[in-house]
Design a protein around this motif. Sequence first.
Motif, mmCIF file in Angstrom:
data_model
loop_
_atom_site.group_PDB
_atom_site.id
_atom_site.type_symbol
_atom_site.label_atom_id
_atom_site.label_comp_id
_atom_site.label_asym_id
_atom_site.label_seq_id
_atom_site.Cartn_x
_atom_site.Cartn_y
_atom_site.Cartn_z
ATOM 1 N N ARG A 303 -8.072 -3.453 2.667
ATOM 2 C CA ARG A 303 -8.105 -3.508 4.391
ATOM 3 C C ARG A 303 -8.321 -2.560 4.964
ATOM 4 N N ILE A 304 -6.987 -1.713 4.114
ATOM 5 C CA ILE A 304 -7.600 0.362 5.427
ATOM 6 C C ILE A 304 -8.067 0.522 5.478
ATOM 7 N N GLY A 305 -9.115 0.569 3.694
ATOM 8 C CA GLY A 305 -9.898 1.523 4.023
ATOM 9 C C GLY A 305 -11.178 1.125 4.767
ATOM 10 N N HIS A 306 -11.216 0.187 4.469
ATOM 11 C CA HIS A 306 -11.973 -1.007 5.005
ATOM 12 C C HIS A 306 -12.052 -0.188 7.078
ATOM 13 N N ASP A 307 -11.335 -0.293 7.772
ATOM 14 C CA ASP A 307 -10.275 0.229 8.896
ATOM 15 C C ASP A 307 -10.948 1.230 9.455
ATOM 16 N N THR A 308 -10.147 2.246 8.358
ATOM 17 C CA THR A 308 -10.530 3.625 8.599
ATOM 18 C C THR A 308 -11.880 4.413 7.495
ATOM 19 N N GLY A 309 -12.845 3.584 7.048
ATOM 20 C CA GLY A 309 -13.755 4.472 7.016
ATOM 21 C C GLY A 309 -13.887 5.130 5.635
ATOM 22 N N THR A 310 -13.044 5.081 4.978
ATOM 23 C CA THR A 310 -12.482 5.500 3.437
ATOM 24 C C THR A 310 -12.863 4.401 2.436
ATOM 25 N N THR A 311 -11.923 4.677 1.358
ATOM 26 C CA THR A 311 -12.134 4.439 0.279
ATOM 27 C C THR A 311 -10.699 3.728 -0.188
ATOM 28 N N ILE A 312 -10.418 2.770 -1.373
ATOM 29 C CA ILE A 312 -9.611 2.639 -2.028
ATOM 30 C C ILE A 312 -8.954 3.195 -2.702
ATOM 31 N N ASN A 313 -9.536 3.930 -2.993
ATOM 32 C CA ASN A 313 -8.775 5.548 -3.799
ATOM 33 C C ASN A 313 -9.270 6.549 -3.441
ATOM 34 N N ASP A 314 -9.320 7.115 -1.913
ATOM 35 C CA ASP A 314 -8.280 7.661 -0.728
ATOM 36 C C ASP A 314 -7.039 7.029 -0.012
ATOM 37 N N VAL A 315 -7.021 6.165 0.149
ATOM 38 C CA VAL A 315 -6.079 4.948 0.337
ATOM 39 C C VAL A 315 -5.058 5.686 -0.843
ATOM 40 N N CYS A 316 -4.944 5.321 -2.289
ATOM 41 C CA CYS A 316 -3.960 5.282 -2.987
ATOM 42 C C CYS A 316 -3.499 6.403 -3.159
ATOM 43 N N THR A 317 -4.601 7.663 -2.889
ATOM 44 C CA THR A 317 -4.072 9.556 -3.559
ATOM 45 C C THR A 317 -3.508 10.123 -1.876
ATOM 46 N N ALA A 318 -3.530 9.045 -0.661
ATOM 47 C CA ALA A 318 -3.150 9.503 0.314
ATOM 48 C C ALA A 318 -1.195 9.144 0.589
ATOM 49 N N ILE A 463 3.723 16.763 -14.342
ATOM 50 C CA ILE A 463 3.790 15.155 -14.026
ATOM 51 C C ILE A 463 1.700 14.990 -14.367
ATOM 52 N N THR A 464 1.848 13.186 -15.225
ATOM 53 C CA THR A 464 0.967 12.659 -14.937
ATOM 54 C C THR A 464 1.051 11.379 -14.417
ATOM 55 N N ILE A 465 0.172 11.013 -13.315
ATOM 56 C CA ILE A 465 -0.003 10.316 -12.138
ATOM 57 C C ILE A 465 -1.332 9.172 -12.794
ATOM 58 N N CYS A 466 -0.891 8.214 -12.916
ATOM 59 C CA CYS A 466 -2.384 6.732 -13.030
ATOM 60 C C CYS A 466 -1.840 6.029 -12.131
ATOM 61 N N ILE A 467 -3.576 5.612 -11.520
ATOM 62 C CA ILE A 467 -3.679 5.000 -10.352
ATOM 63 C C ILE A 467 -4.518 3.696 -11.296
ATOM 64 N N PHE A 468 -3.661 2.597 -11.574
ATOM 65 C CA PHE A 468 -4.719 1.838 -12.339
ATOM 66 C C PHE A 468 -4.846 0.168 -11.654
ATOM 67 N N SER A 469 -6.072 0.093 -10.877
ATOM 68 C CA SER A 469 -6.318 -1.948 -10.484
ATOM 69 C C SER A 469 -6.536 -2.241 -11.697
ATOM 70 N N TYR A 470 -5.442 -3.583 -11.595
ATOM 71 C CA TYR A 470 -6.267 -4.938 -12.301
ATOM 72 C C TYR A 470 -5.913 -6.186 -11.883
ATOM 73 N N ALA A 471 -6.747 -7.251 -11.620
ATOM 74 C CA ALA A 471 -6.803 -8.377 -11.154
ATOM 75 C C ALA A 471 -6.751 -8.705 -10.105
ATOM 76 N N GLY A 472 -6.243 -7.571 -8.940
ATOM 77 C CA GLY A 472 -6.293 -7.850 -7.504
ATOM 78 C C GLY A 472 -5.285 -6.344 -7.564
ATOM 79 N N GLN A 473 -4.732 -6.243 -8.600
ATOM 80 C CA GLN A 473 -3.276 -5.105 -8.010
ATOM 81 C C GLN A 473 -3.547 -4.064 -8.263
ATOM 82 N N VAL A 474 -2.552 -2.962 -7.530
ATOM 83 C CA VAL A 474 -2.719 -1.912 -8.159
ATOM 84 C C VAL A 474 -1.501 -0.904 -8.839
ATOM 85 N N ARG A 475 -1.287 -0.766 -10.157
ATOM 86 C CA ARG A 475 0.216 -0.100 -10.081
ATOM 87 C C ARG A 475 0.060 1.433 -10.651
ATOM 88 N N PHE A 476 0.910 2.326 -9.694
ATOM 89 C CA PHE A 476 1.165 3.654 -10.139
ATOM 90 C C PHE A 476 2.492 4.059 -11.064
#
Length: 506
Positions: A303-318, A463-476
Amino acid sequence: MPNTRKPAGPHRRMPAQDSLWLHLDRPENLMVVTSVLWTRTPVDPAQLRSLVSDRLLARYPVYFQRPVRHGRALYWETDPGFDLADHLVVRDLPAPADQAALEKFVAARRSEPLHPKRPLWTIDLLQGYHGGSVLVCRTHHAMADGIRLTQVLFSLLNPVEGATVPHAKVGGAGPHREPVAQPVARLGATVLRALGDTGAKVQLQAARVHPVLESAVALPLLGATAAVGATGAVAGFLSSTLDGGPRRAADTVASTATTLWHSLTGTGDLLGPSTATGLWDGEPGVEKTAAWGDPVPLITLGRIGHDTGTTINDVCTALVAGALDRYFAAHGTARTEPSDLGWLIPVSLSAFDDELPATLGNHFSLVLAQLPLGRRTFAERLAEVHRRVARIRDSFEPVLTFGMQYAIAQSPAPVGLPLSRFFAGKAVGVLTNVPGPRTLMTLAGAEVDGIVGWAPCSGRQAITICIFSYAGQVRFGLGSDRKLIPDPRLLVDALAEEFAELAQRA
């Protein structure tokens, strides 16, 4: 029980893009990809062994093979003494069998090298975690890249109640251009922004020398900016008056020029000075960490990505950029002005596919992305992240860096290793984004509750960071060097605070 032994077979020469990761292996930064998933109910060990035999060993011969050297070349050779029991180990999670105990176990495994005389992978099945089981998979990068290893992991899973699982839209070697109404005007704006960014950096350096020098630099930059802006405006107006074929030709030329400019900008960042200095500096040690937080609802990020014209990946990275700002501020190491921090981001050059090659292997590149630090609001960070990620997508940078990786892999060690350390030093760590299944999955009949993972670091990265999406949830998932970043839990908490503040405003 399935037969888990295989007779010795012919050698297979290891491709250069795979052997590179063996050459980069160091005790302080092992080239091992780690994945962790846990289930709501216990996993039966016999069923898991059967799954691994049928879906890994029978499909991908590299799971039977070990690296050997013949002369100056490396080969994959079938291990004549292969036994699944050496690679798939069942044990109880140490008490108190909570997340802290699991993180401690995973951290210890991330710090241990794989057995060099056996195939380069292990799976630990841990029993007793919150009434279920945990799978800790470790696979050397020489066997395959992270995206392909993720697909291999998914191949062990089944959808709940026969649901279909669409392929994730990742990968691709060509540029991905966002549709724009006036490509010529966009080219002018791109050049103008690049000139402004360069000018700001030059003025900052000049101001540190003397205020007079800052003024002397500012005037020519102002004139150049005005000239570029006027030229872009005129070109945009003239192109808008064209029709048909001439208009399409002008748009094509402008779009291609923009892509080439983006590619040149990325190459300049890769060859320019590092932005990772001054933060987490020092030589890494052998001991690593592992940590992750509570899941974040994918629908909120969407929803945040849609409202701002960005992607879910962009939101997670921000969100990651905001958490870093909080972390550095809490430790008194925040920079006084807006700055950048370099990260290496893996980009797959091929999309998810039903049929992975039997040899697996590496078909990806590492691109350098500069995350913005010191922005005042999340909206500012998000807009800047979106612009920078869009620039990488609309470029040939992934293909260029893949060629660079291949050249390093083909180079003699005295040349290739210093080059790889030089490029690794451009970034503080590795940031990956893995789109997992959108529906619930099962492992040997047990419902999978969560998945996290980590790509390896190289050189002096911390450091290594992984953003993993699964079944409607995202874990960092965060994995750090314990010597340089002793407690990644502070970063996990900073991420939680950043999201909570964002969700409250959304």
